[in-house]
Design an enzyme around this catalytic site. Structure first.
Site, PDB file in Angstrom:
ATOM      1  N   GLU A  66      56.732  39.343  -1.270  1.00 27.90           N
ATOM      2  CA  GLU A  66      56.203  39.063  -2.607  1.00 27.90           C
ATOM      3  C   GLU A  66      55.441  40.263  -3.166  1.00 27.90           C
ATOM      4  O   GLU A  66      55.437  40.494  -4.381  1.00 27.90           O
ATOM      5  CB  GLU A  66      55.308  37.826  -2.567  1.00 27.90           C
ATOM      6  CG  GLU A  66      56.005  36.550  -2.114  1.00 27.90           C
ATOM      7  CD  GLU A  66      57.269  36.223  -2.893  1.00 27.90           C
ATOM      8  OE1 GLU A  66      57.372  36.630  -4.081  1.00 27.90           O
ATOM      9  OE2 GLU A  66      58.160  35.561  -2.319  1.00 27.90           O
ATOM     10  N   HIS A  69      57.928  42.253  -4.855  1.00 26.16           N
ATOM     11  CA  HIS A  69      58.194  41.803  -6.227  1.00 26.16           C
ATOM     12  C   HIS A  69      57.175  42.397  -7.192  1.00 26.16           C
ATOM     13  O   HIS A  69      57.534  42.861  -8.291  1.00 26.16           O
ATOM     14  CB  HIS A  69      58.144  40.275  -6.297  1.00 26.16           C
ATOM     15  CG  HIS A  69      59.401  39.599  -5.891  1.00 26.16           C
ATOM     16  ND1 HIS A  69      60.545  39.590  -6.665  1.00 26.16           N
ATOM     17  CD2 HIS A  69      59.714  38.888  -4.768  1.00 26.16           C
ATOM     18  CE1 HIS A  69      61.495  38.913  -6.051  1.00 26.16           C
ATOM     19  NE2 HIS A  69      61.025  38.473  -4.891  1.00 26.16           N
TER      20      HIS A  69
END
Length: 265
Positions: A66, A69
């Site tokens: 994440e 991201h």
């Protein structure tokens, strides 16, 4: 993406959960039940969500994923290149792959992999040490180590699991079902054209099975037990760990390969 993630990791004070988050200004981390999802990054509210009900090493890799991201969304040039070259489902697939690349680069830096390969060689022990020291699953370590291995090696994580019938088998030649030692995950070094399919059974007299049964590491000449029944000669290095075996199968290097390289030079 790998360079972006490596630069991020180098600036961190450490690789524990708090340190991993320290490079993202204003982003908070929340653990919560998320059903089948491992995690998510919400750029609008600047929060990373991690499933509180999965294994700690999976949470750790998901957190790094994440973060990938967040890094990707913060790099306008890379993001623009992706949107110029991909769209729809293919774009989403590429983004997820890149974030896995970022997670591996953050948690398993190049210097760590270089150190382990120099110390243990492309072996089951190197795979075990990478998983332990990076605090990631053996499967995550396997793919990263394979990508960085120059020798012709196939890595595998093997464990006892339930055998499933193969749809490709004829009724008269169906494999038995039940529990057996099988390949859980496998990956080969670049240039190796062979692979071990997940679910491939390991024979009871194979060094992988013997090492797991005795809990003693084994290194010896043996073979790769392909699912088709074919046996390819290989130098096998097995490192048993709890209820699994971490394995490397080194394929023989043909003498002519060295001569060919000398002629090319």
């Amino acid at each position: 993406m790998r360079e972006l993630a490596a630069d991020y990791a180098q600036a961190l004070p450490g690789l524990d959960t708090h340190s991993l988050m320290s490079g993202l200004d204003g982003v908070t981390l929340t653990f919560m039940a998320m059903g089948d999802r491992d995690g998510a990054y919400d750029p609008e509210h600047r929060v990373i969500l991690i499933n509180s009900r999965v294994r700690p090493e999976r949470q750790r890799f998901t957190l790094a994923h994440e973060i990938g991201h967040a890094l990707l969304l913060g790099d306008d040039d890379l993001l623009s290149d992706l949107h110029d070259n991909f769209e729809g489902d293919r774009l989403e697939e590429v983004i997820e792959t890149l974030c896995n690349v970022a997670a591996a680069a953050i948690l398993m830096p190049e210097n760590l992999i270089t150190e382990l390969l120099a110390r243990f060689g492309p072996s089951g022990r190197a795979l075990a040490e990478l998983s332990r020291r990076a605090d990631v699953s053996a499967t995550s370590a396997l793919y990263t180590l394979a990508e960085r291995t120059e020798a012709p090696v196939i890595y595998a994580v093997c464990a006892v699991s339930r055998l499933e019938a193969d749809p490709a088998d004829d009724a008269d030649d169906a494999r038995p079902t039940g529990k057996a030692l099988t390949v859980r995950a496998s990956s080969a070094a670049p240039g190796v054209k062979y692979s071990l399919r997940p679910g491939t059974p390991i024979p009871e007299d194979h060094p992988v099975a013997v090492a797991l049964d005795t809990r003693i590491p084994i290194t010896q000449d043996s073979y790769i037990p392909f699912r088709s029944g074919r046996k390819m000669p290989a130098y096998v290095d097995v490192f048993p760990e709890r209820h699994r075996a971490l394995v490397s199968f080194a394929l023989p290097v043909k003498p002519s390969t060295v001569q060919d390289r000398r002629e090319e030079v």
